[in-house]
Motif scaffolding. Structure first.
Motif, mmCIF file in Angstrom:
data_model
loop_
_atom_site.group_PDB
_atom_site.id
_atom_site.type_symbol
_atom_site.label_atom_id
_atom_site.label_comp_id
_atom_site.label_asym_id
_atom_site.label_seq_id
_atom_site.Cartn_x
_atom_site.Cartn_y
_atom_site.Cartn_z
ATOM 1 N N SER A 298 -0.745 8.581 5.934
ATOM 2 C CA SER A 298 -1.670 9.735 6.723
ATOM 3 C C SER A 298 -1.975 10.779 5.675
ATOM 4 O O SER A 298 -3.114 11.436 5.972
ATOM 5 N N LYS A 301 -5.246 9.699 4.200
ATOM 6 C CA LYS A 301 -6.310 9.805 5.212
ATOM 7 C C LYS A 301 -6.658 10.913 5.695
ATOM 8 O O LYS A 301 -8.064 11.271 5.747
ATOM 9 N N GLY A 302 -5.740 12.116 5.622
ATOM 10 C CA GLY A 302 -5.924 13.398 5.889
ATOM 11 C C GLY A 302 -6.894 13.897 4.895
ATOM 12 O O GLY A 302 -7.914 14.815 4.992
#
Length: 313
Positions: A298, A301-302
């Motif tokens: 994550s 992706k962030g």
């Protein structure tokens, strides 16, 4: 071929790699597929390196190791793929004697570096989960740099063992190598000199690297599992384990393929099966690593979303 001296012996000045297939139609199809895979590999891993460098949220030890893993993936794939693509277009295209040695050494460097990096990433997860309060101390910038130096020194040692052993071997002909790159085992098969010692040295060095790195990974994950099972919070257990899934996937793919190609007895599978496994090891896995870490992480992706928004908005 050049003359070795008196008699009928000749020295091989180049090698003919037999490649994956003789079917001209299949060669064209494989050329397109492998070319696409290589472009995705280079662009994906290069994007990973750039993203980690420019995003302050990713300036952590795990991503520092990941950026070097991406570099090693590019190096490993580039050592094999361009020559393979050329062979698809030109059947029987020779590779020079020294070019073969350079390719063998390059693969040995980046292959060993990946082993060390995967072990270091496992240790990083172990420290982060088991001793989070001491994480910044135990995984300081200085420690990470020292780890990276060890990884590349190990890769250089592995490369030297393969390259020196290659140049010790004597090749009198034939010069047809039953592979799509200069792998050591097929080269030993076409050698006309005593290969007992030259074959043992690189096998010992590479085997030692695999054993040590797998041992570090296994011990790290045993302690990680014990720590996770002791957690009272279900959410905490899930969060801790989720940080390891991408790395576990990469480790399973890489060492599983390495075991099949280099550890299992050659009598248990055909040369064609070995070639397919080698394609997976040298070409496919370098493409999969950035996909695995981006889809399972994550933070990456962030960071990617933030950088894209900053660029376009």
């Amino acid at each position: 071929m050049d003359s070795l001296g008196p008699g009928n012996h000749t020295a091989v000045t180049d090698f003919i790699l037999l490649g994956l297939t003789d079917d001209p139609v299949l060669r064209v199809i494989l050329f397109v597929i492998i070319l696409c895979v290589y472009l995705v590999t280079v662009s994906g891993n290069l994007s990973t390196i750039i993203l980690i460098r420019i995003s302050s949220q990713l300036h952590h030890p795990m991503y520092f190791f990941l950026s070097h893993l991406a570099f090693a993936d590019i190096g490993l794939s580039t050592s094999v793929t361009p020559n393979m693509l050329e062979d698809f277009l030109v059947k029987g295209n020779p590779i020079s004697y020294h070019g073969c040695g350079m390719q063998l050494g390059s693969i040995a460097v980046f292959g060993a570096v990946e082993c060390f990096l995967l072990a270091m990433m496992a240790y990083d997860r172990f420290v982060a989960i088991r001793n989070p309060l001491l994480y910044s101390t135990k995984m300081s910038t200085q420690v990470c740099v020292q780890f990276i130096i060890v990884a590349y020194m190990g890769g250089f040692l592995n490369s030297c063992s393969f390259t020196i052993s290659f140049y010790v071997l004597l090749f009198c002909g034939p010069n047809h190598v039953n592979h799509f790159f200069c792998d050591f085992a097929p080269l030993v098969e076409v050698s006309c000199s005593d290969s007992s010692i030259p074959a043992v040295v690189p096998s010992f060095v590479a085997g030692s690297i695999v054993v040590v790195t797998v041992f570090v990974i296994l011990v790290s994950y045993i302690y990680i599992l014990i720590t996770i099972l002791k957690m009272n919070s279900k959410e905490g257990r899930h969060k801790a384990f989720s940080t390891c899934t991408a790395h576990l996937t990469a480790v399973t793919l890489y060492f599983g393929t390495v075991t099949f190609v280099y550890v299992m007895p050659k009598s248990t599978f055909s040369s064609d099966q070995n070639k397919v496994a080698s394609v997976f090891y040298n070409v496919i896995i370098p493409m999969l690593n950035p996909i695995i870490y981006s889809l399972r992480n994550s933070e990456i992706k962030g960071a990617l979303k933030r950088e894209l928004c900053r660029i376009f908005l």
